[in-house]
Scaffold this active site. Structure first.
Site, short mmCIF file in Angstrom:
data_model
loop_
_atom_site.label_atom_id
_atom_site.label_comp_id
_atom_site.label_asym_id
_atom_site.label_seq_id
_atom_site.Cartn_x
_atom_site.Cartn_y
_atom_site.Cartn_z
N GLN A 27 -11.05 -48.62 -17.44
CA GLN A 27 -10.62 -49.49 -16.50
C GLN A 27 -11.07 -48.99 -15.03
O GLN A 27 -11.35 -49.90 -14.09
CB GLN A 27 -8.91 -49.72 -16.66
CG GLN A 27 -8.60 -50.93 -15.41
CD GLN A 27 -6.83 -50.67 -15.35
OE1 GLN A 27 -6.23 -49.92 -16.03
NE2 GLN A 27 -6.26 -51.58 -14.75
N ASP A 49 -1.79 -35.74 -20.47
CA ASP A 49 -1.94 -36.31 -21.83
C ASP A 49 -3.06 -37.22 -22.01
O ASP A 49 -3.44 -37.92 -21.17
CB ASP A 49 -0.63 -37.00 -22.18
CG ASP A 49 -0.68 -37.65 -23.64
OD1 ASP A 49 -0.45 -36.60 -24.63
OD2 ASP A 49 -0.81 -38.78 -23.90
N TYR A 54 -9.71 -41.99 -26.57
CA TYR A 54 -9.62 -42.98 -25.45
C TYR A 54 -10.89 -43.04 -24.73
O TYR A 54 -11.81 -41.99 -24.70
CB TYR A 54 -8.65 -42.09 -24.32
CG TYR A 54 -7.18 -42.28 -24.89
CD1 TYR A 54 -6.63 -42.98 -26.17
CD2 TYR A 54 -6.23 -41.41 -23.89
CE1 TYR A 54 -5.11 -42.89 -26.23
CE2 TYR A 54 -4.61 -41.25 -24.51
CZ TYR A 54 -4.32 -42.12 -25.34
OH TYR A 54 -2.94 -42.05 -25.80
N GLN A 291 0.18 -45.39 -7.20
CA GLN A 291 1.21 -45.67 -8.27
C GLN A 291 1.93 -44.21 -8.81
O GLN A 291 3.16 -44.27 -9.13
CB GLN A 291 0.56 -46.26 -9.48
CG GLN A 291 -0.03 -47.60 -9.09
CD GLN A 291 -0.78 -48.37 -10.03
OE1 GLN A 291 -1.25 -47.69 -11.41
NE2 GLN A 291 -1.06 -49.66 -10.14
N1 LIG Z 1 0.39 -42.05 -28.35
C1 LIG Z 1 0.00 -43.27 -28.32
O1 LIG Z 1 0.05 -44.04 -29.37
C2 LIG Z 1 0.29 -43.93 -26.92
C3 LIG Z 1 -0.08 -45.37 -26.88
C4 LIG Z 1 -0.30 -45.57 -25.46
C5 LIG Z 1 -0.05 -44.76 -24.51
N2 LIG Z 1 0.03 -43.39 -24.62
C6 LIG Z 1 0.30 -42.10 -23.63
O2 LIG Z 1 1.00 -42.82 -22.58
C7 LIG Z 1 0.09 -42.97 -21.15
C8 LIG Z 1 1.18 -43.91 -20.70
O3 LIG Z 1 1.00 -45.14 -21.09
P1 LIG Z 1 0.83 -46.43 -20.05
O4 LIG Z 1 -0.60 -46.34 -19.28
O5 LIG Z 1 0.80 -47.65 -21.08
O6 LIG Z 1 2.18 -46.12 -19.38
P2 LIG Z 1 2.64 -47.08 -18.31
O7 LIG Z 1 3.32 -46.03 -17.14
O8 LIG Z 1 4.01 -47.91 -18.80
O9 LIG Z 1 2.01 -48.07 -17.63
C9 LIG Z 1 0.88 -47.60 -16.66
C10 LIG Z 1 0.30 -48.87 -16.06
O10 LIG Z 1 1.15 -49.64 -15.28
C11 LIG Z 1 0.82 -49.87 -13.98
N3 LIG Z 1 1.68 -49.22 -13.10
C12 LIG Z 1 2.00 -47.97 -13.16
N4 LIG Z 1 2.73 -47.54 -12.18
C13 LIG Z 1 2.85 -48.76 -11.21
C14 LIG Z 1 3.41 -48.93 -9.98
N5 LIG Z 1 4.17 -47.95 -9.35
N6 LIG Z 1 3.19 -50.05 -9.38
C15 LIG Z 1 2.49 -51.16 -10.03
N7 LIG Z 1 1.77 -50.94 -11.10
C16 LIG Z 1 2.25 -49.68 -11.81
C17 LIG Z 1 -0.84 -49.58 -13.78
O11 LIG Z 1 -1.70 -50.62 -14.42
P3 LIG Z 1 -2.45 -51.62 -13.44
O12 LIG Z 1 -2.35 -50.92 -12.01
O13 LIG Z 1 -3.77 -51.73 -14.22
O14 LIG Z 1 -1.62 -52.69 -13.56
C18 LIG Z 1 -0.72 -48.26 -15.04
O15 LIG Z 1 -1.85 -48.04 -15.37
C19 LIG Z 1 -1.20 -43.11 -21.77
O16 LIG Z 1 -1.95 -42.86 -20.81
C20 LIG Z 1 -1.08 -42.24 -23.12
O17 LIG Z 1 -1.32 -40.88 -22.42
C21 LIG Z 1 0.12 -42.82 -26.03
#
Ligand SMILES: NC(=O)c1ccc[n+]([C@@H]2O[C@H](COP(=O)([O-])OP(=O)(O)OC[C@H]3O[C@@H](n4cnc5c(N)ncnc54)[C@H](OP(=O)(O)O)[C@@H]3O)[C@@H](O)[C@H]2O)c1
Length: 333
Positions: A27, A49, A54, A291
């Protein structure tokens, strides 16, 4: 930043860690990725992590370059193995062959001699658990991996792995990496009680429900430009589960709760998962450095019982609690 032990191990991790799924190598451009990693370091995040799979292995390369020059001893670098990294029938799963080949490739891409935590990214029903755990144990003895954990394993699978490790004298699992947020609480009834007893910590993913709990997605309206829900190459499909008007409308009702506490919505969401003492770290994602700077302020925040009840009253039956939702593919992908 605040720090917690990873499960019952001696390893300290930052309460908030930074993950690069869907962002680095896909992205966001490399410059933006590096700015996010720098913002994380500036804010005191020490735990990062990633996974071999990925961005088709590119995310590890980006993270390796972004962390280059940072004192290795000041970082905890986590990666994972299971999902396909190539077209071959052995380029997947938790066999001795794939685990061994994948850790070597991860170490090369991350430009490091060892990872702090190596995680089985799902349960592999096609490999004897003893084979996987013995291979993990060998990697620990070789110093390529310091601790071992799993991701999205069910309570019976984690219990079985701990039993085998104890019987065989293998290194024990110290962590599980499940999805966990105000909206997705499927670990609470079975996995958390088992892991509390066994000293296994949760490193939780998508604590902000991939951005939904920031409240930036409004019911009946198009998603903001550049947000994950508009990323047709990957993110839009992953976030679809939460992009429903009833969910988005209820999330808007959380705004006064955050405002009363002087928190942003993202901070409230991250603080919420950190109230669970079995959570060792909340992995946040970010496509922009601001963020990261917003989200880290959730570290150390205490939410009292009244606040937690107000959140539950708003979300009501939208909360997913079914432990059967923790599933690995019945066959390797
Ligand atoms: N083990 C597994 O199967 C598994 C699966 C998924 C994830 N993970 C791990 O967990 C990590 C986090 O997952 P996630 O990225 O889904 O977590 P998340 O923190 O729930 O979502 C992150 C996304 O939300 C948006 N965001 C975050 N903070 C923000 C803010 N303050 N204001 C506005 N938008 C905000 C951004 O996307 P936009 O700016 O694009 O909207 C960001 O990329 C991954 O990188 C990975 O390391 C593991």
């Amino acid at each position: 930043m605040e720090f917690r032990h990873l499960g019952r191990s001696g390893l300290m991790v930052s309460e908030i860690s930074y993950g690069n799924w869907l962002t680095h190598g896909s992205q966001v451009e490399e410059d933006a990725a590096k700015l996010c990693v720098q913002a994380a370091l500036d804010e005191g995040i020490t735990t990062f992590d990633t996974a071999d799979v990925y961005a088709g292995t590119k995310a590890e390369e980006v993270l390796g370059r972004a962390l280059k020059g940072v004192r290795r001893e000041s970082l905890e670098i986590f990666t994972k193995v299971y999902w396909p990294t190539g077209k071959g029938r052995n380029d997947r799963g938790l066999s001795r062959k794939h685990i061994t080949e994948s850790i070597h490739a991860s170490l090369r891409r991350l430009q490091t001699d060892y990872v702090d935590l190596y995680q089985a990214h799902r349960f592999d029903a096609e490999t004897p658990l003893e084979e996987t755990l013995k291979t993990f144990d060998d990697l620990v003895r070789q110093g390529k991996v310091l601790y071992v954990g799993v991701s999205e394993w069910s309570a019976p699978q984690i219990a079985q792995a701990l039993k085998i490790a104890d019987e065989m004298g293998f290194d024990r699992l110290v962590s599980n990496q499940p999805q966990y947020s105000m909206l997705w609480r499927v670990i609470e009834s079975e996995i958390v009680p088992l892991c509390e007893r066994e000293g296994v910590g949760q490193i939780v993913w998508s604590p902000i429900a991939q951005g939904v709990l920031t409240g930036k997605y409004l019911p009946g309206q198009a998603a903001p430009e550049g947000s994950r829900a508009t990323d047709q190459a990957g993110g839009a499909g992953m976030i679809a589960r939460f992009m429903k008007d009833d969910v988005l409308a209820k999330v808007q009702e959380l705004k006064p709760i955050a405002a009363d506490l002087g928190l942003s919505m993202a901070q409230l969401a991250v603080a919420w998962v950190l109230q669970n003492p079995n959570v060792s770290s909340a992995i946040v994602g970010a496509s922009r450095p601001e963020q990261v700077r917003d989200n880290v302020k959730a570290a150390g925040v205490k939410l009292d019982a009244e606040v937690l009840k107000r959140i539950d009253d708003v979300l009501g039956s939208l909360v997913e609690r079914d432990p059967a939702k923790t599933v690995s593919p019945p066959k390797r992908p």
